[in-house]
Motif scaffolding. Structure first.
Motif, PDB file in Angstrom:
ATOM      1  N   ILE A 101      44.225  35.360  26.559  1.00 15.97           N
ATOM      2  CA  ILE A 101      45.258  36.330  26.954  1.00 15.97           C
ATOM      3  C   ILE A 101      45.672  36.167  28.419  1.00 15.97           C
ATOM      4  CG2 ILE A 101      44.686  38.082  25.226  1.00 15.97           C
ATOM      5  CD1 ILE A 101      43.436  39.507  27.894  1.00 15.97           C
ATOM      6  N   ALA A 102      44.886  35.463  29.182  1.00 21.15           N
ATOM      7  CA  ALA A 102      45.296  35.237  30.575  1.00 21.15           C
ATOM      8  C   ALA A 102      44.613  33.977  31.079  1.00 21.15           C
ATOM      9  CB  ALA A 102      44.893  36.422  31.438  1.00 21.15           C
ATOM     10  N   VAL A 173      44.580  45.088  34.416  1.00 20.12           N
ATOM     11  CA  VAL A 173      45.939  44.823  34.868  1.00 20.12           C
ATOM     12  C   VAL A 173      46.643  43.885  33.881  1.00 20.12           C
ATOM     13  CG1 VAL A 173      47.287  43.722  36.711  1.00 20.12           C
ATOM     14  CG2 VAL A 173      45.403  45.296  37.280  1.00 20.12           C
ATOM     15  N   HIS A 174      45.937  42.841  33.429  1.00 16.85           N
ATOM     16  CA  HIS A 174      46.573  41.871  32.531  1.00 16.85           C
ATOM     17  C   HIS A 174      46.882  42.444  31.164  1.00 16.85           C
ATOM     18  CE1 HIS A 174      47.012  37.964  34.438  1.00 16.85           C
ATOM     19  NE2 HIS A 174      46.170  38.496  35.315  1.00 16.85           N
ATOM     20  N   THR A 175      46.080  43.404  30.726  1.00 15.11           N
ATOM     21  CA  THR A 175      46.343  44.001  29.407  1.00 15.11           C
ATOM     22  C   THR A 175      47.159  45.287  29.552  1.00 15.11           C
ATOM     23  OG1 THR A 175      44.207  45.121  29.551  1.00 15.11           O
ATOM     24  CG2 THR A 175      44.272  43.059  28.290  1.00 15.11           C
ATOM     25  N   ARG A 201      40.280  52.602  43.089  1.00 13.80           N
ATOM     26  CA  ARG A 201      40.897  53.925  42.989  1.00 13.80           C
ATOM     27  C   ARG A 201      42.055  54.102  43.981  1.00 13.80           C
ATOM     28  NH1 ARG A 201      35.980  57.686  41.829  1.00 13.80           N
ATOM     29  NH2 ARG A 201      35.881  57.528  39.559  1.00 13.80           N
ATOM     30  N   SER A 202      42.198  53.157  44.906  1.00 19.03           N
ATOM     31  CA  SER A 202      43.380  53.254  45.770  1.00 19.03           C
ATOM     32  C   SER A 202      44.623  52.783  44.993  1.00 19.03           C
ATOM     33  CB  SER A 202      43.182  52.444  47.048  1.00 19.03           C
ATOM     34  OG  SER A 202      42.895  51.117  46.698  1.00 19.03           O
ATOM     35  N   ASP A 203      44.436  52.178  43.853  1.00 17.14           N
ATOM     36  CA  ASP A 203      45.533  51.804  42.955  1.00 17.14           C
ATOM     37  C   ASP A 203      45.783  53.008  42.035  1.00 17.14           C
ATOM     38  OD1 ASP A 203      46.951  50.932  40.709  1.00 17.14           O
ATOM     39  OD2 ASP A 203      46.068  48.926  40.756  1.00 17.14           O
TER      40      ASP A 203
END
Ligand code: ADP
Length: 531
Positions: A101-102, A173-175, A201-203
């Motif tokens: 998948i990546a 992130v990729h999924t 968690r800053s994201d």
């Protein structure tokens, strides 16, 4: 014995979960006070082994069953683990149902940027399992190192599992899938907790992700030299006494304990024991500090896989209503192991597990001659420490008609043994939960155990409770008390009516995952941060 104080902590934890659950269910929407609609709970399990892909111990069994049980309760569960050699050879080359998948994701560990690939497959029938491919780290003969302690763990285990933990972010992130819960298991996945708190968690996509750590065995903590801390890229405050620092070293499990929102372990008794100096492996103080966020949830067993009425590995099927097939299984086991059929009437004792002193193999070796003198026989299936293996090779040579030992990891044989033996021995020094005693109960094979951890929680002592007893327990750890209790079991074995009663009491016990999965769900709901 459970002290009143420890009972109180346990009671407090249960109460706390209940309170938080009530608070969560009181969350109101903006219109008319209607309850806010919640998404199904999304859980990403991060673990270093899982059945049917790779297994060295009970963690793999748990990972093979718990996601399924949670799925039944309405959770969306995905799993992430390394792509080991055995996964590649079996699932890629044979089944060809792994999907990449990546590709070429770069993940920094220390001064290196490693290129990794992510793969996906689906099991049972809608649990998605994701794999981290990094051949340099995971295409090896063993999962963590040679099981013989003289050969030891792989020297780059810190890098291997830092990479694994950092890859969790890339996977989400990729999924484009951001779970409510990271459920991380043991030291190999523990760094997910500090990464979540200090980096991810800053994201905004991770602000409502909470983290639960399950400790399957506190004896394994992932301790590395302090200089390895720079490999993690975590901020310096993590390498302090309040974080992962442990006598100047990096302790990965400690970081999981400190930075997770909740910590669970695999039996209520073990949850109490690990808060004591005797069983805390140096982390009892850290665990006591988290006692209001620590519970023991008993592992379940996969009741489909371990069912004497349907088990494909055993010679005849049987059930609580008709145990005749168990004798056919005993005969088959004796023949498989080259033991004489005269042993059909003798109490056949068995043990399966990692060949280590933790599992009490030294005690089994010591009592074996006494067991043989009392007409008993012994079957051992285990892989591990060379010294212990040599002891049992000698025992087998000295008592070839009474003792059989197989030094391998053999899943089908483990089923045959559970079905064919009369008595199952588990004199573990400590045992976080233990699975074999629960398999034994289900197979009418009466367990004789040390009253510790999950063994204490799951076996009811026949000698203390003649009515509902399911097995035999010894309390003071040592050869003498083990033998005293085993002798009682051998005596009772001669009374076929009483023995049958004990077998039936054990077979009636329900240790399937349904109950335990509900307890995990309660913990998830208690820490859930978002709708
Ligand atoms: P631990 O995780 O401490 O090794 P558990 O009792 O929780 O112990 O789980 C061990 C699991 O591994 C059980 O399912 C047991 O049957 C299995 N197992 C251990 N050693 C062997 C072996 N040599 N062959 C087959 N199965 C084994």
């Amino acid at each position: 014995m459970i002290t009143p104080l420890l009972s109180f902590f346990r009671f407090y934890c249960v109460l706390e979960i209940k309170n938080r659950k009530e608070k969560n269910s009181e969350m109101k929407g903006f219109e008319g006070g209607a309850p806010m609609k919640k998404d199904p709970l999304k859980v990403l399990m991060c673990a270093s082994e899982m059945l049917p892909f790779a297994k060295t111990g009970g963690l793999a069994d748990v990972m093979g069953s718990l996601p399924k049980a949670l799925r039944k309760l309405g959770c969306e569960v995905k799993v992430f683990m390394p792509l080991y050699r055995e996964v590649k050879s079996q699932w890629f080359e044979q089944y060809r149902n792994l999907e990449m998948i990546a590709d070429k994701i770069f993940i920094p560990v220390g001064i290196h940027h490693f290129t990794v690939y992510l793969w996906r497959t689906v099991v049972d029938p809608d649990i998605e399992v994701y794999f981290l491919e990094k051949d340099e780290f995971f295409d090896r003969s063993y999962l963590y190192g040679n099981p013989d302690p003289q050969r030891g763990d792989y020297e780059d285990n810190a890098e291997r599992f830092i990479l694994f933990c950092r890859a969790v972010y890339a996977l989400c992130v990729h999924t484009d899938w951001f779970p409510h819960i990271f459920h991380i298991h043991d030291w190999q996945a523990s760094l997910v907790a500090p990464y979540l708190v200090h980096h991810w968690r800053s994201d905004p996509r991770f602000v409502s992700t909470a983290c639960i750590l399950t400790i399957h065995n506190l004896a394994f903590q992932g301790i590395f030299p302090g200089t390895f801390f720079s490999l993690t890229h975590l901020p310096p405050q993590v390498f302090t006494m309040e974080g992962m620092e442990y006598w100047g070293q990096c302790n990965f499990l400690k970081s999981g304990i400190v930075y997770s929102d909740f910590v669970t372990t695999v039996s209520p008794r073990y949850a109490e024991q690990i808060q004591t100096a005797e069983h805390g492996y140096g982390l009892d103080g850290v665990l006591r500090n988290r006692r209001d966020r620590l519970v023991g949830i008993l592992n379940g067993i996969d009741a489909d896989l371990w069912n004497p009425a349907t088990d494909p590995f055993i010679a005849a099927h049987y059930s609580i209503d008709n145990l005749e097939g168990k004798m056919v299984c005993k005969k088959d086991l004796l023949q498989t192991l080259g033991l004489p059929l005269e042993l059909m009437d003798a109490p056949l004792c068995a043990t399966i597990g990692r060949l280590t002193r933790q599992k009490g193999y030294d005690l089994i070796y010591e009592i074996a001659p006494l067991l043989f003198k009392h007409n008993g026989a012994l079957v051992i299936l285990g892989k591990g420490e060379r010294e212990l293996m040599e002891l049992f090779i000698r025992l087998k040579q000295d008592y070839p008609t009474r003792c059989a030992a197989v030094f391998d990891f053999d899943e089908p044989l483990s089923h045959k043994i559970e079905a064919g033996a009369d008595i199952f021995l588990m004199p573990s020094r400590f045992e976080p939960c233990g699975l074999n005693q629960m398999y034994s109960l289900r197979y009418g094979t009466v367990p004789v155990v040390h009253a510790t951890g999950g063994l204490d929680d799951t076996v009811e002592d026949v000698l203390l409770h003649p009515e509902g007893g399911t097995g035999f327990k010894f309390y003071a750890y040592g050869v003498e008390s083990f033998w005293e209790v085993l002798k009682e079991a051998l005596k009772l074995y001669e009374n076929k009516t009483l023995w049958r009663k004990i077998q039936i009491s054990g077979m009636k016990k329900d240790y399937s995952w349904d109950r335990s999965a509900k307890a995990y769900l309660e913990v998830y709901e208690a820490v859930r941060r978002g709708p």
